[in-house]
Motif scaffolding. Structure first.
Motif, PDB file in Angstrom:
ATOM      1  N   ARG A 101       0.855  -1.173   0.000  1.00 46.50           N
ATOM      2  CA  ARG A 101       0.000   0.000   0.000  1.00 46.50           C
ATOM      3  C   ARG A 101       0.894   1.226   0.000  1.00 46.50           C
ATOM      4  O   ARG A 101       1.580   1.497   0.993  1.00 46.50           O
ATOM      5  CB  ARG A 101      -0.925   0.010   1.211  1.00 46.50           C
ATOM      6  CG  ARG A 101      -1.920   1.158   1.226  1.00 46.50           C
ATOM      7  CD  ARG A 101      -2.742   1.155   2.489  1.00 46.50           C
ATOM      8  NE  ARG A 101      -3.731   2.217   2.505  1.00 46.50           N
ATOM      9  CZ  ARG A 101      -4.499   2.497   3.546  1.00 46.50           C
ATOM     10  NH1 ARG A 101      -4.401   1.782   4.660  1.00 46.50           N
ATOM     11  NH2 ARG A 101      -5.381   3.484   3.460  1.00 46.50           N
ATOM     12  N   TYR A 102       0.882   1.936  -1.106  1.00 48.56           N
ATOM     13  CA  TYR A 102       1.728   3.107  -1.257  1.00 48.56           C
ATOM     14  C   TYR A 102       0.961   4.374  -0.916  1.00 48.56           C
ATOM     15  O   TYR A 102      -0.186   4.558  -1.343  1.00 48.56           O
ATOM     16  CB  TYR A 102       2.278   3.179  -2.683  1.00 48.56           C
ATOM     17  CG  TYR A 102       3.101   1.969  -3.052  1.00 48.56           C
ATOM     18  CD1 TYR A 102       4.387   1.804  -2.560  1.00 48.56           C
ATOM     19  CD2 TYR A 102       2.587   0.984  -3.886  1.00 48.56           C
ATOM     20  CE1 TYR A 102       5.143   0.696  -2.884  1.00 48.56           C
ATOM     21  CE2 TYR A 102       3.337  -0.132  -4.217  1.00 48.56           C
ATOM     22  CZ  TYR A 102       4.614  -0.274  -3.711  1.00 48.56           C
ATOM     23  OH  TYR A 102       5.365  -1.386  -4.037  1.00 48.56           O
ATOM     24  N   ASN A 103       1.602   5.236  -0.163  1.00 52.56           N
ATOM     25  CA  ASN A 103       0.965   6.444   0.347  1.00 52.56           C
ATOM     26  C   ASN A 103      -0.320   6.052   1.071  1.00 52.56           C
ATOM     27  O   ASN A 103      -0.288   5.218   1.970  1.00 52.56           O
ATOM     28  CB  ASN A 103       0.714   7.433  -0.796  1.00 52.56           C
ATOM     29  CG  ASN A 103       2.002   7.904  -1.453  1.00 52.56           C
ATOM     30  OD1 ASN A 103       3.003   8.148  -0.780  1.00 52.56           O
ATOM     31  ND2 ASN A 103       1.982   8.038  -2.765  1.00 52.56           N
ATOM     32  N   SER A 104      -1.426   6.621   0.677  1.00 48.87           N
ATOM     33  CA  SER A 104      -2.715   6.298   1.289  1.00 48.87           C
ATOM     34  C   SER A 104      -3.612   5.532   0.325  1.00 48.87           C
ATOM     35  O   SER A 104      -4.834   5.493   0.498  1.00 48.87           O
ATOM     36  CB  SER A 104      -3.421   7.569   1.753  1.00 48.87           C
ATOM     37  OG  SER A 104      -2.660   8.262   2.714  1.00 48.87           O
ATOM     38  N   GLY A 105      -3.016   4.922  -0.683  1.00 50.96           N
ATOM     39  CA  GLY A 105      -3.780   4.236  -1.697  1.00 50.96           C
ATOM     40  C   GLY A 105      -4.383   2.930  -1.210  1.00 50.96           C
ATOM     41  O   GLY A 105      -4.103   2.452  -0.111  1.00 50.96           O
TER      42      GLY A 105
END
Length: 122
Positions: A101-105
């Protein structure tokens, strides 16, 4: 879709040990993060431990030093070794397989097993 089947739960006295197993339908080496979560009656599901590709492991403060998560990729299985069990560890334990999960994605994939009951008596 990855199928996850937990086993190894049961009834144990405080101070005892259990080892939970989670068998995956696909290679665990291809799953970024394998984890264990638990849900006690009247409470929300919470993180217990995760194991991510690259050797990164995360434990809840309440289980640090007592629980150990591990993978056996040859068996497509993730384990949760639980030692020094306490009554407050009583919960349904769920296996989880998820993508990075990258950033808040959002997660590309996020799968759950059916759960296995762990009951710790005083």
């Amino acid at each position: 879709q990855v199928q996850l089947v937990e086993s190894g739960g049961g009834l144990v006295q405080a101070g005892g040990s259990l080892r939970l197993s989670c068998a995956a339908s696909e290679s665990t080496s291809g799953i970024y993060t394998m984890g264990w979560y638990r849900q006690a009656p009247g409470k929300q599901r919470e993180l217990v431990a995760t194991d991510s590709t690259g050797g990164s492991r995360v434990y809840a403060d309440s289980v640090k030093g007592r629980f150990t998560i591990s993978r056996d990729n040859a068996k497509n299985t993730v384990y949760l070794q639980m030692n020094s069990l306490k009554p407050e560890d009583t919960a349904v334990y769920y296996c989880n397989a998820r993508s990075p999960r990258y950033n808040s994605g959002s997660y590309t994939y996020n799968y759950w097993g059916q759960g296995t009951q762990v009951t710790v008596s005083s």
